[in-house]
Design a protein around this motif. Structure first.
Motif, PDB file in Angstrom:
ATOM      1  N   GLN A   1      40.809 -14.974 -14.370  1.00 39.13           N
ATOM      2  CA  GLN A   1      39.373 -14.711 -14.362  1.00 39.13           C
ATOM      3  C   GLN A   1      38.834 -14.966 -12.957  1.00 39.13           C
ATOM      4  O   GLN A   1      39.105 -16.006 -12.367  1.00 39.13           O
ATOM      5  CB  GLN A   1      38.657 -15.635 -15.345  1.00 39.13           C
ATOM      6  CG  GLN A   1      39.150 -15.547 -16.778  1.00 39.13           C
ATOM      7  CD  GLN A   1      38.892 -14.192 -17.380  1.00 39.13           C
ATOM      8  OE1 GLN A   1      39.828 -13.484 -17.690  1.00 39.13           O
ATOM      9  NE2 GLN A   1      37.656 -13.822 -17.552  1.00 39.13           N
TER      10      GLN A   1
ATOM     11  N   ASN B   1      43.102 -19.396 -14.608  1.00 39.20           N
ATOM     12  CA  ASN B   1      44.043 -18.986 -15.644  1.00 39.20           C
ATOM     13  C   ASN B   1      43.684 -19.743 -16.922  1.00 39.20           C
ATOM     14  O   ASN B   1      43.862 -20.955 -17.001  1.00 39.20           O
ATOM     15  CB  ASN B   1      45.481 -19.297 -15.212  1.00 39.20           C
ATOM     16  CG  ASN B   1      46.499 -18.746 -16.173  1.00 39.20           C
ATOM     17  OD1 ASN B   1      46.256 -18.620 -17.368  1.00 39.20           O
ATOM     18  ND2 ASN B   1      47.658 -18.416 -15.643  1.00 39.20           N
ATOM     19  N   LYS B   2      43.191 -19.021 -17.924  1.00 41.34           N
ATOM     20  CA  LYS B   2      42.789 -19.649 -19.189  1.00 41.34           C
ATOM     21  C   LYS B   2      43.969 -20.276 -19.921  1.00 41.34           C
ATOM     22  O   LYS B   2      43.813 -21.279 -20.597  1.00 41.34           O
ATOM     23  CB  LYS B   2      42.133 -18.616 -20.116  1.00 41.34           C
ATOM     24  CG  LYS B   2      40.797 -18.140 -19.681  1.00 41.34           C
ATOM     25  CD  LYS B   2      40.251 -17.141 -20.705  1.00 41.34           C
ATOM     26  CE  LYS B   2      38.903 -16.634 -20.338  1.00 41.34           C
ATOM     27  NZ  LYS B   2      38.365 -15.706 -21.338  1.00 41.34           N
TER      28      LYS B   2
ATOM     29  N   LYS C   1      35.420 -12.639 -14.858  1.00 45.09           N
ATOM     30  CA  LYS C   1      35.877 -11.372 -15.420  1.00 45.09           C
ATOM     31  C   LYS C   1      37.356 -11.223 -15.099  1.00 45.09           C
ATOM     32  O   LYS C   1      37.837 -11.733 -14.079  1.00 45.09           O
ATOM     33  CB  LYS C   1      35.075 -10.210 -14.857  1.00 45.09           C
ATOM     34  CG  LYS C   1      35.251 -10.012 -13.365  1.00 45.09           C
ATOM     35  CD  LYS C   1      34.517  -8.789 -12.867  1.00 45.09           C
ATOM     36  CE  LYS C   1      34.814  -8.624 -11.378  1.00 45.09           C
ATOM     37  NZ  LYS C   1      34.382  -7.386 -10.830  1.00 45.09           N
ATOM     38  N   PRO C   2      38.119 -10.542 -15.948  1.00 44.61           N
ATOM     39  CA  PRO C   2      39.537 -10.326 -15.656  1.00 44.61           C
ATOM     40  C   PRO C   2      39.680  -9.619 -14.306  1.00 44.61           C
ATOM     41  O   PRO C   2      39.011  -8.617 -14.056  1.00 44.61           O
ATOM     42  CB  PRO C   2      40.020  -9.438 -16.794  1.00 44.61           C
ATOM     43  CG  PRO C   2      39.035  -9.657 -17.897  1.00 44.61           C
ATOM     44  CD  PRO C   2      37.723  -9.955 -17.220  1.00 44.61           C
TER      45      PRO C   2
ATOM     46  N   THR D   1      45.101  -3.346  -7.434  1.00 47.82           N
ATOM     47  CA  THR D   1      45.965  -3.297  -8.613  1.00 47.82           C
ATOM     48  C   THR D   1      47.315  -2.670  -8.311  1.00 47.82           C
ATOM     49  O   THR D   1      47.439  -1.799  -7.457  1.00 47.82           O
ATOM     50  CB  THR D   1      45.292  -2.507  -9.737  1.00 47.82           C
ATOM     51  OG1 THR D   1      44.920  -1.223  -9.237  1.00 47.82           O
ATOM     52  CG2 THR D   1      44.073  -3.220 -10.253  1.00 47.82           C
TER      53      THR D   1
ATOM     54  N   ARG E   1      49.301 -12.979 -17.498  1.00 42.34           N
ATOM     55  CA  ARG E   1      47.967 -12.778 -18.075  1.00 42.34           C
ATOM     56  C   ARG E   1      46.961 -12.620 -16.938  1.00 42.34           C
ATOM     57  O   ARG E   1      47.211 -13.045 -15.814  1.00 42.34           O
ATOM     58  CB  ARG E   1      47.581 -13.956 -18.952  1.00 42.34           C
ATOM     59  CG  ARG E   1      48.467 -14.098 -20.170  1.00 42.34           C
ATOM     60  CD  ARG E   1      47.961 -15.222 -21.057  1.00 42.34           C
ATOM     61  NE  ARG E   1      48.835 -15.415 -22.200  1.00 42.34           N
ATOM     62  CZ  ARG E   1      48.631 -14.858 -23.385  1.00 42.34           C
ATOM     63  NH1 ARG E   1      47.591 -14.093 -23.579  1.00 42.34           N
ATOM     64  NH2 ARG E   1      49.471 -15.080 -24.365  1.00 42.34           N
ATOM     65  N   TYR E   2      45.808 -12.030 -17.272  1.00 45.60           N
ATOM     66  CA  TYR E   2      44.799 -11.843 -16.244  1.00 45.60           C
ATOM     67  C   TYR E   2      44.149 -13.166 -15.858  1.00 45.60           C
ATOM     68  O   TYR E   2      43.850 -14.003 -16.712  1.00 45.60           O
ATOM     69  CB  TYR E   2      43.715 -10.864 -16.713  1.00 45.60           C
ATOM     70  CG  TYR E   2      44.104  -9.431 -16.471  1.00 45.60           C
ATOM     71  CD1 TYR E   2      43.967  -8.860 -15.218  1.00 45.60           C
ATOM     72  CD2 TYR E   2      44.627  -8.659 -17.494  1.00 45.60           C
ATOM     73  CE1 TYR E   2      44.335  -7.549 -14.986  1.00 45.60           C
ATOM     74  CE2 TYR E   2      45.003  -7.348 -17.277  1.00 45.60           C
ATOM     75  CZ  TYR E   2      44.845  -6.797 -16.011  1.00 45.60           C
ATOM     76  OH  TYR E   2      45.211  -5.500 -15.773  1.00 45.60           O
TER      77      TYR E   2
ATOM     78  N   GLN F   1      39.798  -6.245  -5.739  1.00 51.09           N
ATOM     79  CA  GLN F   1      41.002  -6.004  -6.526  1.00 51.09           C
ATOM     80  C   GLN F   1      41.922  -5.039  -5.784  1.00 51.09           C
ATOM     81  O   GLN F   1      41.458  -4.157  -5.054  1.00 51.09           O
ATOM     82  CB  GLN F   1      40.642  -5.409  -7.877  1.00 51.09           C
ATOM     83  CG  GLN F   1      39.988  -6.405  -8.805  1.00 51.09           C
ATOM     84  CD  GLN F   1      39.611  -5.764 -10.125  1.00 51.09           C
ATOM     85  OE1 GLN F   1      38.831  -4.839 -10.157  1.00 51.09           O
ATOM     86  NE2 GLN F   1      40.184  -6.270 -11.197  1.00 51.09           N
TER      87      GLN F   1
ATOM     88  N   GLN G   1      36.463 -21.371 -18.953  1.00 47.89           N
ATOM     89  CA  GLN G   1      37.017 -20.289 -19.762  1.00 47.89           C
ATOM     90  C   GLN G   1      35.953 -19.329 -20.271  1.00 47.89           C
ATOM     91  O   GLN G   1      36.281 -18.257 -20.755  1.00 47.89           O
ATOM     92  CB  GLN G   1      37.878 -20.812 -20.913  1.00 47.89           C
ATOM     93  CG  GLN G   1      37.155 -21.698 -21.881  1.00 47.89           C
ATOM     94  CD  GLN G   1      37.496 -23.157 -21.642  1.00 47.89           C
ATOM     95  OE1 GLN G   1      37.532 -23.622 -20.517  1.00 47.89           O
ATOM     96  NE2 GLN G   1      37.740 -23.887 -22.705  1.00 47.89           N
TER      97      GLN G   1
ATOM     98  N   THR H   1      42.907 -10.161 -11.711  1.00 49.04           N
ATOM     99  CA  THR H   1      44.254  -9.908 -11.230  1.00 49.04           C
ATOM    100  C   THR H   1      45.245 -10.672 -12.102  1.00 49.04           C
ATOM    101  O   THR H   1      44.866 -11.636 -12.750  1.00 49.04           O
ATOM    102  CB  THR H   1      44.385 -10.291  -9.740  1.00 49.04           C
ATOM    103  OG1 THR H   1      45.644  -9.885  -9.244  1.00 49.04           O
ATOM    104  CG2 THR H   1      44.218 -11.779  -9.528  1.00 49.04           C
ATOM    105  N   ARG H   2      46.498 -10.253 -12.123  1.00 49.82           N
ATOM    106  CA  ARG H   2      47.485 -10.877 -13.009  1.00 49.82           C
ATOM    107  C   ARG H   2      48.167 -12.079 -12.365  1.00 49.82           C
ATOM    108  O   ARG H   2      48.512 -12.065 -11.199  1.00 49.82           O
ATOM    109  CB  ARG H   2      48.547  -9.877 -13.436  1.00 49.82           C
ATOM    110  CG  ARG H   2      48.028  -8.890 -14.445  1.00 49.82           C
ATOM    111  CD  ARG H   2      49.201  -8.147 -15.069  1.00 49.82           C
ATOM    112  NE  ARG H   2      48.717  -7.157 -15.988  1.00 49.82           N
ATOM    113  CZ  ARG H   2      48.604  -7.354 -17.289  1.00 49.82           C
ATOM    114  NH1 ARG H   2      48.929  -8.494 -17.823  1.00 49.82           N
ATOM    115  NH2 ARG H   2      48.162  -6.398 -18.074  1.00 49.82           N
TER     116      ARG H   2
END
Length: 161
Positions: free
Chosen positions: A39, A50-51, A26-27, A69, A36-37, A67, A22, A29-30
Motif C-alpha cells: 500500500q 505490507n499488510k 492504495k495498492p 509495473t 502481495r501488493y 508506479q 492497514q 507495487t508488489r
C-alpha cells in the motif's frame, strides 16, 4: 483509576484523528517476499506498507514516486517490483527498489546523500545540500536513490561519471 475508566473516550479521540496503516493507502507495487501488493501511503514521509507482514518501507523525500509495473529488481533474493523516483527541475527519473533502498548492501558503495568528501569549489553547494537534508530529514534525496554499484544501477548505466 480515572484514566482506566475514561480510556474509551481517548480511543474515540485518537480514532477520529489517526487511521490504522492497514486502512490507508492504495495498492501500488508488489512485495518481493509475499508477492502481495504494498500500500502506498503518501505521508509525510512517503512509504509502502505490507499488510501481510506489517512491514513499512520508507521512501525517499524530495521527489515524486511513480508506479513502474512489470519490472522487478535484479538483485538476487529481492524480486520487489520497481518504482520510479522523479526529482529536480527539469525532472530526472531513476529506478527505485523499496527493499534495496531500505536495506542497502555495503558492497554497493556509498549511499547517496551521505558523501563525506567535498570536491574543491563545491563547498557552498554541499553546505546548502546538507542544510536542506538536515531540515527535511534523513531520506531527503535529490539524486539517484541507490548507490552506483547496486546491480540495478549498473545494469542501466551507459557511461561512467
Amino acid at each position: 483509576n480515572y484514566f482506566v475508566d475514561n480510556i474509551n473516550k481517548m480511543d474515540v479521540l485518537f480514532g477520529s484523528s489517526f487511521a490504522k496503516l492497514q486502512d490507508v493507502g492504495k495498492p501500488f507495487t508488489r512485495c518481493g517476499l509475499t508477492r502481495r501488493y504494498l500500500q502506498f501511503i503518501t505521508g509525510p514521509p512517503p512509504r509502502l506498507y505490507n499488510k501481510t507482514t506489517e512491514t513499512v518501507y520508507v521512501l525517499p523525500i524530495g521527489g515524486e514516486i511513480k508506479q513502474w509495473t512489470g519490472r522487478n529488481c535484479p538483485v538476487e533474493g529481492c524480486n520487489f517490483e520497481l518504482c520510479l523516483y522523479s526529482v529536480g527541475a527539469p525532472p530526472r527519473t531513476f529506478p527505485l527498489c523499496p527493499n534495496c533502498f531500505n536495506n542497502p548492501k555495503p558492497e554497493w558503495g556509498q549511499i547517496p546523500g551521505e558523501d563525506t568528501t567535498t570536491a574543491p569549489g563545491d563547498e557552498e553547494d554541499e553546505n546548502k545540500e546538507r542544510n536542506i537534508r538536515r531540515m527535511a530529514g534523513k531520506n531527503m534525496i535529490r539524486e539517484c536513490p541507490h548507490p552506483d554499484k547496486m546491480p540495478l544501477i549498473e545494469e542501466m548505466t551507459v557511461s561512467p561519471d
